[in-house]
Design a protein around this motif. Sequence first.
Motif, PDB file in Angstrom:
ATOM      1  N   LEU A 241      36.164  -6.812 -35.834  1.00 44.78           N
ATOM      2  CA  LEU A 241      36.487  -7.181 -37.212  1.00 44.78           C
ATOM      3  C   LEU A 241      35.600  -8.322 -37.672  1.00 44.78           C
ATOM      4  CD1 LEU A 241      38.373 -10.004 -36.898  1.00 44.78           C
ATOM      5  CD2 LEU A 241      39.925  -8.299 -36.005  1.00 44.78           C
ATOM      6  N   SER A 242      35.764  -8.714 -38.921  1.00 42.95           N
ATOM      7  CA  SER A 242      34.993  -9.811 -39.495  1.00 42.95           C
ATOM      8  C   SER A 242      35.956 -10.908 -39.938  1.00 42.95           C
ATOM      9  CB  SER A 242      34.190  -9.302 -40.698  1.00 42.95           C
ATOM     10  OG  SER A 242      33.548 -10.371 -41.347  1.00 42.95           O
ATOM     11  N   ILE A 243      35.729 -12.129 -39.458  1.00 42.16           N
ATOM     12  CA  ILE A 243      36.567 -13.264 -39.841  1.00 42.16           C
ATOM     13  C   ILE A 243      35.750 -14.150 -40.774  1.00 42.16           C
ATOM     14  CG2 ILE A 243      37.814 -15.293 -39.033  1.00 42.16           C
ATOM     15  CD1 ILE A 243      38.304 -13.816 -36.400  1.00 42.16           C
ATOM     16  N   ASP A 244      36.243 -14.355 -41.981  1.00 42.09           N
ATOM     17  CA  ASP A 244      35.565 -15.178 -42.984  1.00 42.09           C
ATOM     18  C   ASP A 244      36.101 -16.600 -42.885  1.00 42.09           C
ATOM     19  OD1 ASP A 244      34.442 -16.398 -45.178  1.00 42.09           O
ATOM     20  OD2 ASP A 244      35.139 -14.918 -46.627  1.00 42.09           O
ATOM     21  N   THR A 245      35.268 -17.524 -42.444  1.00 42.99           N
ATOM     22  CA  THR A 245      35.685 -18.920 -42.316  1.00 42.99           C
ATOM     23  C   THR A 245      35.112 -19.789 -43.443  1.00 42.99           C
ATOM     24  OG1 THR A 245      33.820 -19.405 -40.853  1.00 42.99           O
ATOM     25  CG2 THR A 245      35.903 -18.757 -39.809  1.00 42.99           C
ATOM     26  N   SER A 246      34.589 -19.169 -44.480  1.00 46.92           N
ATOM     27  CA  SER A 246      33.941 -19.928 -45.553  1.00 46.92           C
ATOM     28  C   SER A 246      34.914 -20.388 -46.639  1.00 46.92           C
ATOM     29  CB  SER A 246      32.835 -19.080 -46.191  1.00 46.92           C
ATOM     30  OG  SER A 246      33.398 -17.983 -46.900  1.00 46.92           O
ATOM     31  N   ILE A 247      36.162 -19.966 -46.589  1.00 40.54           N
ATOM     32  CA  ILE A 247      37.131 -20.328 -47.626  1.00 40.54           C
ATOM     33  C   ILE A 247      37.857 -21.606 -47.221  1.00 40.54           C
ATOM     34  CG2 ILE A 247      39.169 -19.568 -48.909  1.00 40.54           C
ATOM     35  CD1 ILE A 247      38.228 -16.684 -48.332  1.00 40.54           C
ATOM     36  N   ALA A 248      37.915 -22.578 -48.110  1.00 36.87           N
ATOM     37  CA  ALA A 248      38.607 -23.836 -47.835  1.00 36.87           C
ATOM     38  C   ALA A 248      40.085 -23.553 -47.561  1.00 36.87           C
ATOM     39  CB  ALA A 248      38.477 -24.781 -49.019  1.00 36.87           C
ATOM     40  N   PHE A 249      40.665 -24.312 -46.625  1.00 41.60           N
ATOM     41  CA  PHE A 249      42.038 -24.057 -46.223  1.00 41.60           C
ATOM     42  C   PHE A 249      42.998 -24.088 -47.421  1.00 41.60           C
ATOM     43  CE2 PHE A 249      46.220 -25.133 -44.572  1.00 41.60           C
ATOM     44  CZ  PHE A 249      46.369 -24.137 -43.635  1.00 41.60           C
TER      45      PHE A 249
ATOM     46  N   ASP B 233      42.258  -8.875 -45.854  1.00 46.15           N
ATOM     47  CA  ASP B 233      43.484  -8.120 -45.614  1.00 46.15           C
ATOM     48  C   ASP B 233      44.582  -8.985 -45.016  1.00 46.15           C
ATOM     49  OD1 ASP B 233      42.395  -5.645 -46.472  1.00 46.15           O
ATOM     50  OD2 ASP B 233      41.360  -5.459 -44.553  1.00 46.15           O
ATOM     51  N   PHE B 234      44.197 -10.077 -44.351  1.00 52.08           N
ATOM     52  CA  PHE B 234      45.148 -10.974 -43.703  1.00 52.08           C
ATOM     53  C   PHE B 234      44.684 -12.402 -43.898  1.00 52.08           C
ATOM     54  CE2 PHE B 234      45.223  -7.038 -41.307  1.00 52.08           C
ATOM     55  CZ  PHE B 234      46.572  -6.766 -41.244  1.00 52.08           C
ATOM     56  N   VAL B 235      45.612 -13.341 -43.820  1.00 57.12           N
ATOM     57  CA  VAL B 235      45.283 -14.761 -43.884  1.00 57.12           C
ATOM     58  C   VAL B 235      46.262 -15.514 -42.983  1.00 57.12           C
ATOM     59  CG1 VAL B 235      46.747 -15.255 -45.894  1.00 57.12           C
ATOM     60  CG2 VAL B 235      44.758 -16.673 -45.455  1.00 57.12           C
ATOM     61  N   THR B 236      45.792 -16.574 -42.353  1.00 54.97           N
ATOM     62  CA  THR B 236      46.680 -17.404 -41.539  1.00 54.97           C
ATOM     63  C   THR B 236      47.012 -18.654 -42.333  1.00 54.97           C
ATOM     64  OG1 THR B 236      44.787 -18.434 -40.444  1.00 54.97           O
ATOM     65  CG2 THR B 236      45.800 -16.557 -39.336  1.00 54.97           C
ATOM     66  N   LEU B 237      48.303 -18.927 -42.492  1.00 52.27           N
ATOM     67  CA  LEU B 237      48.773 -20.069 -43.280  1.00 52.27           C
ATOM     68  C   LEU B 237      49.868 -20.808 -42.524  1.00 52.27           C
ATOM     69  CD1 LEU B 237      49.249 -18.215 -46.684  1.00 52.27           C
ATOM     70  CD2 LEU B 237      47.360 -19.718 -46.090  1.00 52.27           C
ATOM     71  N   PHE B 238      50.055 -22.078 -42.875  1.00 48.32           N
ATOM     72  CA  PHE B 238      51.228 -22.783 -42.385  1.00 48.32           C
ATOM     73  C   PHE B 238      52.436 -22.237 -43.111  1.00 48.32           C
ATOM     74  CE2 PHE B 238      48.066 -26.191 -41.475  1.00 48.32           C
ATOM     75  CZ  PHE B 238      48.226 -26.198 -40.113  1.00 48.32           C
ATOM     76  N   GLU B 239      53.609 -22.344 -42.542  1.00 45.58           N
ATOM     77  CA  GLU B 239      54.810 -21.735 -43.089  1.00 45.58           C
ATOM     78  C   GLU B 239      55.070 -22.127 -44.539  1.00 45.58           C
ATOM     79  OE1 GLU B 239      59.596 -21.473 -42.260  1.00 45.58           O
ATOM     80  OE2 GLU B 239      58.297 -22.297 -40.736  1.00 45.58           O
ATOM     81  N   GLN B 240      54.950 -23.393 -44.861  1.00 50.61           N
ATOM     82  CA  GLN B 240      55.235 -23.840 -46.231  1.00 50.61           C
ATOM     83  C   GLN B 240      54.328 -23.138 -47.239  1.00 50.61           C
ATOM     84  OE1 GLN B 240      57.773 -25.592 -47.244  1.00 50.61           O
ATOM     85  NE2 GLN B 240      57.166 -25.416 -49.351  1.00 50.61           N
ATOM     86  N   SER B 241      53.046 -23.001 -46.941  1.00 50.38           N
ATOM     87  CA  SER B 241      52.112 -22.319 -47.847  1.00 50.38           C
ATOM     88  C   SER B 241      52.430 -20.849 -47.980  1.00 50.38           C
ATOM     89  CB  SER B 241      50.668 -22.479 -47.348  1.00 50.38           C
ATOM     90  OG  SER B 241      50.302 -23.830 -47.325  1.00 50.38           O
ATOM     91  N   ALA B 242      52.908 -20.246 -46.921  1.00 48.12           N
ATOM     92  CA  ALA B 242      53.209 -18.812 -46.934  1.00 48.12           C
ATOM     93  C   ALA B 242      54.398 -18.501 -47.830  1.00 48.12           C
ATOM     94  CB  ALA B 242      53.477 -18.328 -45.519  1.00 48.12           C
ATOM     95  N   ARG B 243      55.300 -19.442 -47.992  1.00 45.90           N
ATOM     96  CA  ARG B 243      56.490 -19.225 -48.821  1.00 45.90           C
ATOM     97  C   ARG B 243      56.194 -19.247 -50.299  1.00 45.90           C
ATOM     98  NH1 ARG B 243      61.147 -23.010 -46.144  1.00 45.90           N
ATOM     99  NH2 ARG B 243      61.019 -22.180 -44.046  1.00 45.90           N
TER     100      ARG B 243
END
Length: 50
Positions: free
Chosen positions: A18-26, A39-49
């Motif tokens: 797969l391809s992981i894009d690390t160019s987007i600011a958190f 298609d997917f993003v990793t977030l801290f729980e508070q941001s995901a809500r």
Amino acid sequence: MTFEWALKQNGVDPKNDLSIDTSIAFAAMSGAFMGGTGDFVTLFEQSARE
């Protein structure tokens, strides 16, 4: 790094499968995801809500 570890633990090679894009600011990840980037993003729980 945690995301890549989880992928490897489940038989996915992050460099070849797969391809992981690390160019987007958190701080912009949730907005970019909702805007259709990726298609997917990793977030801290508070941001995901939000």
